[in-house]
Scaffold this motif. Sequence first.
Motif, PDB file in Angstrom:
ATOM      1  N   ASP A1403      -9.334   6.610   0.698  1.00  0.00           N
ATOM      2  CA  ASP A1403      -9.884   5.934   1.984  1.00  0.00           C
ATOM      3  C   ASP A1403      -8.911   4.988   2.360  1.00  0.00           C
ATOM      4  OD1 ASP A1403     -12.245   7.287   2.035  1.00  0.00           O
ATOM      5  OD2 ASP A1403     -13.307   5.828   1.234  1.00  0.00           O
ATOM      6  N   GLU A1404      -7.999   4.290   1.438  1.00  0.00           N
ATOM      7  CA  GLU A1404      -7.018   3.451   1.879  1.00  0.00           C
ATOM      8  C   GLU A1404      -5.810   3.718   0.801  1.00  0.00           C
ATOM      9  OE1 GLU A1404      -8.893  -0.482   0.898  1.00  0.00           O
ATOM     10  OE2 GLU A1404      -9.970  -0.322   2.999  1.00  0.00           O
ATOM     11  N   VAL A1405      -4.656   3.673   1.376  1.00  0.00           N
ATOM     12  CA  VAL A1405      -3.121   4.100   0.882  1.00  0.00           C
ATOM     13  C   VAL A1405      -2.469   2.791   1.359  1.00  0.00           C
ATOM     14  CG1 VAL A1405      -1.478   5.684   0.515  1.00  0.00           C
ATOM     15  CG2 VAL A1405      -3.912   6.458   0.687  1.00  0.00           C
ATOM     16  N   PHE A1406      -1.764   2.337   0.310  1.00  0.00           N
ATOM     17  CA  PHE A1406      -0.758   1.255   0.561  1.00  0.00           C
ATOM     18  C   PHE A1406       0.488   1.604   0.834  1.00  0.00           C
ATOM     19  CE2 PHE A1406      -4.418  -0.254  -1.707  1.00  0.00           C
ATOM     20  CZ  PHE A1406      -4.782  -1.152  -0.847  1.00  0.00           C
ATOM     21  N   TRP A1407       1.279   1.065   1.775  1.00  0.00           N
ATOM     22  CA  TRP A1407       2.490   1.391   2.215  1.00  0.00           C
ATOM     23  C   TRP A1407       3.633   0.263   2.206  1.00  0.00           C
ATOM     24  CZ3 TRP A1407       4.272   6.760   3.380  1.00  0.00           C
ATOM     25  CH2 TRP A1407       3.178   7.330   3.638  1.00  0.00           C
ATOM     26  N   VAL A1408       4.988   0.571   2.016  1.00  0.00           N
ATOM     27  CA  VAL A1408       5.980  -0.563   2.133  1.00  0.00           C
ATOM     28  C   VAL A1408       7.062   0.022   2.761  1.00  0.00           C
ATOM     29  CG1 VAL A1408       6.886  -0.096  -0.137  1.00  0.00           C
ATOM     30  CG2 VAL A1408       7.038  -2.425   1.134  1.00  0.00           C
ATOM     31  N   GLN A1409       7.842  -0.977   3.719  1.00  0.00           N
ATOM     32  CA  GLN A1409       8.875  -0.184   4.287  1.00  0.00           C
ATOM     33  C   GLN A1409      10.359  -0.726   3.890  1.00  0.00           C
ATOM     34  OE1 GLN A1409       9.366  -1.523   8.533  1.00  0.00           O
ATOM     35  NE2 GLN A1409      10.259   0.651   9.002  1.00  0.00           N
ATOM     36  N   CYS A1410      11.395  -0.031   3.753  1.00  0.00           N
ATOM     37  CA  CYS A1410      12.574  -0.528   3.241  1.00  0.00           C
ATOM     38  C   CYS A1410      13.367  -1.277   4.511  1.00  0.00           C
ATOM     39  CB  CYS A1410      13.456   0.628   2.790  1.00  0.00           C
ATOM     40  SG  CYS A1410      15.255   0.049   2.353  1.00  0.00           S
ATOM     41  N   ASP A1411      13.930  -2.535   4.197  1.00  0.00           N
ATOM     42  CA  ASP A1411      14.392  -3.198   5.337  1.00  0.00           C
ATOM     43  C   ASP A1411      15.794  -2.874   5.541  1.00  0.00           C
ATOM     44  OD1 ASP A1411      12.337  -5.052   5.497  1.00  0.00           O
ATOM     45  OD2 ASP A1411      12.547  -6.174   3.778  1.00  0.00           O
ATOM     46  N   CYS A1412      16.496  -1.818   4.574  1.00  0.00           N
ATOM     47  CA  CYS A1412      17.739  -1.356   4.933  1.00  0.00           C
ATOM     48  C   CYS A1412      17.623  -0.043   5.669  1.00  0.00           C
ATOM     49  CB  CYS A1412      18.545  -1.224   3.524  1.00  0.00           C
ATOM     50  SG  CYS A1412      20.116  -0.835   3.817  1.00  0.00           S
ATOM     51  N   CYS A1413      17.089   0.871   5.115  1.00  0.00           N
ATOM     52  CA  CYS A1413      17.170   2.081   6.068  1.00  0.00           C
ATOM     53  C   CYS A1413      15.691   2.484   6.591  1.00  0.00           C
ATOM     54  CB  CYS A1413      17.316   3.353   4.819  1.00  0.00           C
ATOM     55  SG  CYS A1413      15.774   3.356   3.474  1.00  0.00           S
ATOM     56  N   ASN A1414      14.820   1.587   6.725  1.00  0.00           N
ATOM     57  CA  ASN A1414      13.704   1.544   7.440  1.00  0.00           C
ATOM     58  C   ASN A1414      12.610   2.837   7.068  1.00  0.00           C
ATOM     59  OD1 ASN A1414      14.167  -0.822   8.962  1.00  0.00           O
ATOM     60  ND2 ASN A1414      15.354   0.536  10.235  1.00  0.00           N
ATOM     61  N   GLN A1415      12.821   3.455   5.797  1.00  0.00           N
ATOM     62  CA  GLN A1415      11.930   4.553   5.506  1.00  0.00           C
ATOM     63  C   GLN A1415      10.807   3.760   4.895  1.00  0.00           C
ATOM     64  OE1 GLN A1415      14.029   8.432   3.969  1.00  0.00           O
ATOM     65  NE2 GLN A1415      15.214   6.624   3.171  1.00  0.00           N
ATOM     66  N   CYS A1421       4.230   4.469  -5.414  1.00  0.00           N
ATOM     67  CA  CYS A1421       5.454   5.465  -6.266  1.00  0.00           C
ATOM     68  C   CYS A1421       6.641   4.738  -6.207  1.00  0.00           C
ATOM     69  CB  CYS A1421       5.872   6.366  -4.801  1.00  0.00           C
ATOM     70  SG  CYS A1421       4.480   7.583  -4.696  1.00  0.00           S
ATOM     71  N   VAL A1422       6.703   3.333  -5.846  1.00  0.00           N
ATOM     72  CA  VAL A1422       8.033   2.499  -6.041  1.00  0.00           C
ATOM     73  C   VAL A1422       7.609   1.288  -6.784  1.00  0.00           C
ATOM     74  CG1 VAL A1422       9.233   3.426  -3.939  1.00  0.00           C
ATOM     75  CG2 VAL A1422       7.696   1.511  -3.777  1.00  0.00           C
ATOM     76  N   GLY A1423       6.675   1.039  -7.286  1.00  0.00           N
ATOM     77  CA  GLY A1423       6.213  -0.112  -8.206  1.00  0.00           C
ATOM     78  C   GLY A1423       6.178  -1.523  -7.540  1.00  0.00           C
ATOM     79  N   VAL A1424       5.776  -1.435  -6.199  1.00  0.00           N
ATOM     80  CA  VAL A1424       5.733  -2.609  -5.492  1.00  0.00           C
ATOM     81  C   VAL A1424       4.372  -3.055  -5.293  1.00  0.00           C
ATOM     82  CG1 VAL A1424       6.283  -3.727  -3.439  1.00  0.00           C
ATOM     83  CG2 VAL A1424       7.985  -2.140  -4.250  1.00  0.00           C
ATOM     84  N   SER A1425       4.167  -4.545  -5.751  1.00  0.00           N
ATOM     85  CA  SER A1425       2.616  -4.873  -5.470  1.00  0.00           C
ATOM     86  C   SER A1425       2.537  -5.559  -4.064  1.00  0.00           C
ATOM     87  CB  SER A1425       2.581  -6.056  -6.463  1.00  0.00           C
ATOM     88  OG  SER A1425       3.379  -7.250  -6.109  1.00  0.00           O
ATOM     89  N   ALA A1426       1.253  -5.857  -3.570  1.00  0.00           N
ATOM     90  CA  ALA A1426       0.810  -6.109  -2.366  1.00  0.00           C
ATOM     91  C   ALA A1426       1.536  -7.449  -2.103  1.00  0.00           C
ATOM     92  CB  ALA A1426      -0.662  -6.227  -2.153  1.00  0.00           C
ATOM     93  N   GLN A1427       1.543  -8.264  -3.131  1.00  0.00           N
ATOM     94  CA  GLN A1427       2.215  -9.786  -3.015  1.00  0.00           C
ATOM     95  C   GLN A1427       3.697  -9.691  -2.624  1.00  0.00           C
ATOM     96  OE1 GLN A1427       1.111 -12.393  -6.384  1.00  0.00           O
ATOM     97  NE2 GLN A1427       2.091 -14.072  -5.125  1.00  0.00           N
ATOM     98  N   MET A1428       4.278  -8.633  -3.495  1.00  0.00           N
ATOM     99  CA  MET A1428       5.763  -8.795  -3.239  1.00  0.00           C
ATOM    100  C   MET A1428       5.901  -8.162  -1.758  1.00  0.00           C
ATOM    101  SD  MET A1428       6.578  -7.155  -6.969  1.00  0.00           S
ATOM    102  CE  MET A1428       8.216  -6.598  -6.636  1.00  0.00           C
ATOM    103  N   ALA A1429       5.232  -7.158  -1.297  1.00  0.00           N
ATOM    104  CA  ALA A1429       5.555  -6.377   0.071  1.00  0.00           C
ATOM    105  C   ALA A1429       5.272  -7.727   0.965  1.00  0.00           C
ATOM    106  CB  ALA A1429       4.571  -5.120   0.088  1.00  0.00           C
ATOM    107  N   ALA A1430       4.493  -8.463   0.675  1.00  0.00           N
ATOM    108  CA  ALA A1430       4.078  -9.622   1.820  1.00  0.00           C
ATOM    109  C   ALA A1430       5.162 -10.528   1.794  1.00  0.00           C
ATOM    110  CB  ALA A1430       2.607 -10.283   1.613  1.00  0.00           C
ATOM    111  N   GLU A1431       5.691 -11.191   0.699  1.00  0.00           N
ATOM    112  CA  GLU A1431       6.534 -12.254   0.559  1.00  0.00           C
ATOM    113  C   GLU A1431       8.118 -11.925   0.327  1.00  0.00           C
ATOM    114  OE1 GLU A1431       4.894 -14.425  -2.874  1.00  0.00           O
ATOM    115  OE2 GLU A1431       2.912 -14.870  -1.871  1.00  0.00           O
ATOM    116  N   GLU A1432       8.442 -10.893  -0.063  1.00  0.00           N
ATOM    117  CA  GLU A1432       9.846 -10.353  -0.100  1.00  0.00           C
ATOM    118  C   GLU A1432      10.312  -9.297   0.592  1.00  0.00           C
ATOM    119  OE1 GLU A1432      10.352  -9.853  -4.446  1.00  0.00           O
ATOM    120  OE2 GLU A1432       9.427 -11.801  -5.170  1.00  0.00           O
ATOM    121  N   ASP A1433      11.565  -9.243   0.745  1.00  0.00           N
ATOM    122  CA  ASP A1433      12.179  -8.057   1.273  1.00  0.00           C
ATOM    123  C   ASP A1433      12.082  -6.978   0.364  1.00  0.00           C
ATOM    124  OD1 ASP A1433      12.412  -9.521   3.579  1.00  0.00           O
ATOM    125  OD2 ASP A1433      14.567 -10.272   3.353  1.00  0.00           O
ATOM    126  N   TYR A1434      12.023  -5.592   0.721  1.00  0.00           N
ATOM    127  CA  TYR A1434      12.206  -4.488  -0.096  1.00  0.00           C
ATOM    128  C   TYR A1434      13.208  -3.760   0.304  1.00  0.00           C
ATOM    129  CZ  TYR A1434      11.118  -0.120  -2.002  1.00  0.00           C
ATOM    130  OH  TYR A1434      11.228   1.036  -2.730  1.00  0.00           O
TER     131      TYR A1434
END
Length: 1448
Positions: A1403-1415, A1421-1434
């Motif tokens: 029902d719920e899948v979590f995504w994160v966007q690369c700040d360089c290539c915008n993918q 799949c890339v080992g990023v937590s929700a806190q890291m995605a919200a506070e740091e550039d990926y």
Amino acid sequence: MFKPPPECPVFEPSWEEFADPFAFINKIRPIAEKTGICKIRPPPDWQPPFACDVDRLHFTPRIQRLNELEAQTRVQLNFLDQIAKFWELQGCTLKIPHVERKILNLYQLNKLVLDEGGFDIVCKERRWTKIAMAMGFAPGKAVGSHLRAHYERILYPYSLFQSGANLLAPDLAAKMMAFGIENDGNEYKPHDLVQRQNAQVQPSDTCTPARRGKRMKAEFGCVKSEVDAEGEVCANRPNLRRRMGSLVAKPEPGDLLFLTIILTPPVCGSGNDEDRLLLCDGCDDSYHTFCLIPPLHDVPKGDWRCPKCLAQECSKPQEAFGFEQARRDYSLKAFGEMADSFKSDYFNMPVHMVPTELVEKEFWRLVTTIEEDVTVEYGADIASKEFGSGFPMKGGRFKVAPHDEKYLNCGWNLNNMAMMDPSVLTHVTADICGMTLPWLYVGMCFSSFCWHIEDHWSYSINYLHWGEPKTWYGAPGFAAEHLEAVMKKLAPELFEMQPDLLHQLVTIMNPNILMAHGVPIYRTNQCAGEFVITFPRAYHSGFNQGFNFAEAVNFCTVDWMPLGRQCVDHYRLLHRYCVFSHDEMICNMAAKANKLDVVLASAVHKDMVLMINEEQELRDKIRKLGVVQCELFKYDLLQDDERQCVKCRTTCYLSALTCPCRQGEQVCLHHVHHLCSCSISNFTLRYRFTLDDLYPMMNAVKQRAEEYDGWASHVAEILEAKLDKKRNLCVFRSLIEESDVKGFPDNDLLRHLRMVTQDADRCSSVAQQLLNGKRQTRYRTAGGKSHNQLSVEEMRSFVRQLYNLPCSLTQAPLLKELLNCIEDFQQHSEKVLSDDITADSVTEIQSLLDESSDFDVCLPEVRQLRERLELARWLAAVREAEDAVASPRGLSLDSMRRLIDRGVGLTPHPSTERAMARLQELLTVSEQWEENAQTLLRARPPKCMASLSAALREVEALPTYLPNCLLLRDSVGRATEWLKEAEVLQVGGRVPVLDMLSDMVLRGQAIPVKLDPLERLEALVSEVQAWRESAAKTFLMKSSSFTLLEVLCPRFEVGSSLKKKMKKTKCDAGSCGRKRTGRLDSLSDVEKALSESNDSASAMATLAEVRLKELESLASIRAANESKLLPSNDSSTLRVCVCQKAPMGALRQCELCRDAFHSACVCGPDDPADPKPWLCPACRRSSKPALDKVLPLLASLQRIRVRLPEGDALRYMIERTVNWQRQARKIMTTYNLSATSQEHRSESASQRSCGADSSSQDWNRCSQEQTVFYTEQPCISLQGLSAELEELMVEGLLLQVSLPEVEQLYTLLLKGPPAEHSSQGAVTSVEKRTKRRMEQEEAGVEVMEQGISKRKRQRMSKVKRRERKAASVSASPTHLSDLSPSDDSEEDMILCPAASCLQPAGDEVFWVQCDCCNQWFHMVCVGVSAQMAAEEDYMCVTCSMRNAGQCR
């Protein structure tokens, strides 16, 4: 046995009440006058000093012989004295015989014979047995004949003498001759009462009171004389310490009460034998002693009378009885020593330890016994004027301390009380000792004051200054005539001799006897410091408990005045003198009319009206008789004894008659004919006032009292009003207010008016409460209150009381109407109670109870109605419980028990008893079946289906809810279903699954029924468990944290601890176009999927899917671990090993997950020289047994024919192992390892130098040469290694079985990557996978667009997205690497550009966007937590490597 009478009232006034003695006495009079006497305890601090002059106080006490005080005892003693004297003058001694070991009561015997008609009639009719029984002797012992003999010998001659018979008759002479024959019995000595009272005695210090003495003297007792101090015999002195026979006093000639008749024969005429001649002391006639009948042997000592003189002596009247004075004078100290010595010797204990009850009982025993004499002394009527009062007096010799001066003027000081203004005795001019002046009383133990009333029927008050208590007995004034009549009836002989006996204070009678004849008697013990008050005409008596000192005085109040005039009339009838003139006192008060209190003036006016009317009638009477001479004479100037009527001894004041022939004598006008024999015309009327003088005096008093009389007459009128003439309550209140305003005295009339008004107020309040229906305290007629309600009868009585009140109340008719409603309710209730009880009568009974709540009355029907309501409700509850509609399951045992328990407390009734019996029977049967069902359920071994089914068929007839029976039925049902399942399991061709089999066994074990297939299934499950244990021993390492299923299944959770999730918007299932059949995210999911699989094929498919996830996860983990070990990364932030610390020292690198570990943190290989691949603790999951040890496990499982997840996993693992083994052998045989190894290494080097990364695979991300860390063991270099070989090596390491091919392949790859057999193999595979991935992303781009976060969402056209995706694919070749064989499946998944997309779903899948290539990437799949995605550039891995290369 003496029984103490009830106690009289005891009052304890407060200081405020004690301040005015007359007001307090007037207040308590309505209560105290009902008992005649009362006791008052002053406040504790009221302690007046004892002011009597002890040194000057000397007195001569009275002598009291206790058994002479009691009236009936004195009568018996007088009779015995007469009999004794009768025989003594015959020369014989009276000896009282014994009958049945008891002294014969001669007085009672004589009285009973006289009551029966005399000796002759008793003998003729043989009544001696009756007389014996009346005297208390037991019948049947010939006592009657003994009584006849004693009577005939002792009493019959005296009886004949009293009747005047001929004493010379031969038969009488013979009887008298026989008197002295019998010698048995006790000699009786006469009392000589008159002799003692008339004897002139001299005081003597040697005469002390006696203790006990026996009146009866033994026949041969010796005679003992008392000797005085000088040694002379006291022959003529009365003896106080006297035992019968111990001293015979010589009687004087005039002291004999009776001289017994001496029978003398005719004079013989002979003068011989002069020494035998006996001379009469009366007439000097001579008689021979041998001529007398009976003959005398010696000349009698003392006086002797002839028959003629004897008759004269016997005809003399008896003297009045009175107390004699003691022979010595006592001081207070000497009397006290004597009194204490007497009491302590008598009771043989210290005086203060003798109980008052014991003294009281002993006193009344002594006064009623003839056999014992106890003599005491009493210092009574000692004038306080001579020796001083016990209270301090003004001008007295006693010096009063300053703090005691308040007692000088205190109203309770008896010196002041009689002459205070409220006492009418203040108007008596003379000082009357004992009445207006106090008298003192010094008592000892047993000293008594006899029954009497005070002079002029006045009040008396007695104060006990100190000493032991004084016991009082009193009778109320209204019972005075009754008491007098009873005493005259019981002792008529005494009253014949002394008509005014009760005025002489010499006679007592037992209170129990008086109470038995209906006289109300009350008692009290007066202690030191307490007052006792006697009320007008209240007879009282008592005795002292020991040595004490008391003081008493009389007083008269206004309410006494009518009684005072009645007393004067009573004295006139008894010819008793008056202490003072009542008429004189009235005239003295009338002369001061203007100073009199209104109440006193009213009383004086009423008394004067009676006085003047009587005086006018008497004067008119003597005028008609011929008295014409009259003169004014001031009688108040004469002494009282000089103006007494010679007939009635009344003190004359208003008038009297005199005659010249009788100088100094007068008669009252009532006794005009008793003055003298002269003609009445010679009489002279002496008067103090003319009638014309008396009327103005009366009018003056009337005028003073008229205002009060008008008010009083009005009060009396409204109090006596009847029916319609009754006045309202407000009129009563106004009269009370008028009395308060005008200062009318607080007398009986005003108190009665107040009491009536208060009663009316309370009745009005209670009536209003009853009308209002308020439950308050009710008012009782007696003045008390109770928290209970009025009963109906009390309600009727209360209504009658309302109508009987002197005033009218508005609530009376309303309350009468309420009473009628209550009576109607009672009639209706009686009808309901008489009907039979049914469950339908609840409503009617409840309505009656609701109606009763409106009545503030205690209705006995309410309790019965409540009981009847409980019965009806119980029957209704029983009917409701038995109703099938209300309770479909039937009656439960608890319901029946509750109904029975509830019914037990109900009132017995036939209806309830029938229902109770029915319920009890049903409960007994139900409990029996419930117990049987429980026994069947708990039976070991369980019962078979047939017996249980038979029991159920019997229970079905019971209309009750039985839990155990229902449980039994449920068990039988479950057993039937279980057997069906077991039969299906046996008949069907499918291999059963272990979970289903275990479930069946557990369910079968829980069923308390004997199941035949259960044993076989339990054995099968046990065999499977044994197989599982064997497999666990084969695969699991010691202390392993993994389960057998975890070891045998592929690793779908590789690196799961590093994965995090971020919330993703729920995707529309329809937009994806594909639907997942299930998710395998955990071991439980896998186990559930294997258990639910229908056959082995589906289980193998599930495990194949898990294998793909294992490879994907492992590829991602290997890539991540290889990338973090690159030299470009900051080593300070790098964390490796299980300790998660920075790399340091020698490291070990896992061949499977490619992570680094500190050598100190993990264990190395057992043999470092042995070329085996090293796996980290997380990757080495089992002991990896050899394949030949695993294959027997599979064979044994196939023989068991039970499917279980571990078995499917083992089968899949063996198949996977065999497939890998075959593939490894094939690959290793296709390569010429020895020939092509160098070529392969050079080719790899040229490829690295060219920098072409397009031909590298996912497994070849970094090499060992590129890391800056030192590793202890050799590790396969991924540089230049083909993906096929790397994948083959990885899968070989994942196998949980030891194969020689794994070591061979590992050894081969350690030497370097071999040359590729096909130049297109890897490229073709990559191209195919890249093409499939592009197609999938193009189809699912819309779904991904919906899951993008709002803060980074961009609207891109389909062309731009395709271009970006193509660019990202071309820029990152690793994105094309996808080992999953399910790319072409129909599952719902969305791919991300990650090197190895895990395709998360849900029902719920979590995504994160690369700040360089915008993918966009899956966070998992890339080992990023929700806190890291919200506070740091990926930045994705590709961009990170590109940036790192540009920096170099």
